[in-house]
Design a protein around this motif. Sequence first.
Motif, short mmCIF file in Angstrom:
data_model
loop_
_atom_site.label_atom_id
_atom_site.label_comp_id
_atom_site.label_asym_id
_atom_site.label_seq_id
_atom_site.Cartn_x
_atom_site.Cartn_y
_atom_site.Cartn_z
N SER A 87 0.80 -1.22 0.00
CA SER A 87 0.00 0.00 0.00
C SER A 87 0.83 1.27 0.00
O SER A 87 0.38 2.31 -0.48
CB SER A 87 -0.94 0.02 1.21
N ALA A 88 2.05 1.20 0.57
CA ALA A 88 2.86 2.41 0.69
C ALA A 88 4.35 2.08 0.61
O ALA A 88 4.78 1.02 1.06
CB ALA A 88 2.57 3.12 2.01
N GLN A 90 7.96 4.09 1.57
CA GLN A 90 8.58 5.25 2.21
C GLN A 90 10.03 5.35 1.75
O GLN A 90 10.77 4.37 1.81
CB GLN A 90 8.53 5.06 3.73
N ARG A 109 3.72 4.45 -9.09
CA ARG A 109 2.54 4.92 -9.84
C ARG A 109 1.93 3.78 -10.65
O ARG A 109 0.71 3.59 -10.65
CB ARG A 109 2.94 6.05 -10.78
N GLY A 114 1.01 3.96 -2.77
CA GLY A 114 1.22 5.30 -2.24
C GLY A 114 2.68 5.55 -1.93
O GLY A 114 3.41 4.63 -1.56
N VAL A 116 5.35 7.75 0.38
CA VAL A 116 5.50 8.53 1.60
C VAL A 116 6.93 9.04 1.65
O VAL A 116 7.85 8.28 1.93
CB VAL A 116 5.20 7.67 2.85
#
Length: 160
Positions: A87-88, A90, A109, A114, A116
């Motif tokens: 989901s993310a 960092q 993308r 996502g 971060v």
Amino acid sequence: MRSPEGGWNGINGKPEYVHQACDASLKRLGVDVIDLYYQHRIDPEVPIEDTIGAMAELVQQGKVRYLGLSEATPATIRRANTVHSISALQTEYSLWSRDPEDEILPTVRELGIGFVPYSPLGRGFLSGRFTSPNDFSEDDYRRSSPRFQGENFYKNLQLV
């Protein structure tokens, strides 16, 4: 990886540690579920598929809602995402550190992950707060980072 005393002991992506760390976090936080659980650094000794497999088990057990990675390469992100949706991601990103623009941002993308950014102010340097390496406390990470040492500090200060 955290030691039982709460200190830092390095990176550990072993499945059994993933489960232990999650349980310890749930207990410390006093919650039943973690919204976003990161593999905060990729363990080069453990296949990412094994680490994410263990993290996916935590989702299935209802202990975690979403999975994230930190500081992963595009190839690692892709491999992880085949085991369970990520989901993310960092990664350090600022006017000072724009490397993610080359491959990381296009990858996340494409996969719908996502992004971060951490240290968007260049670990505080871009804020203009620091004028000397002595502005950092003795135990500050930045004292050991080449960006903030000696001549580099002053060249970077001129750029700011």
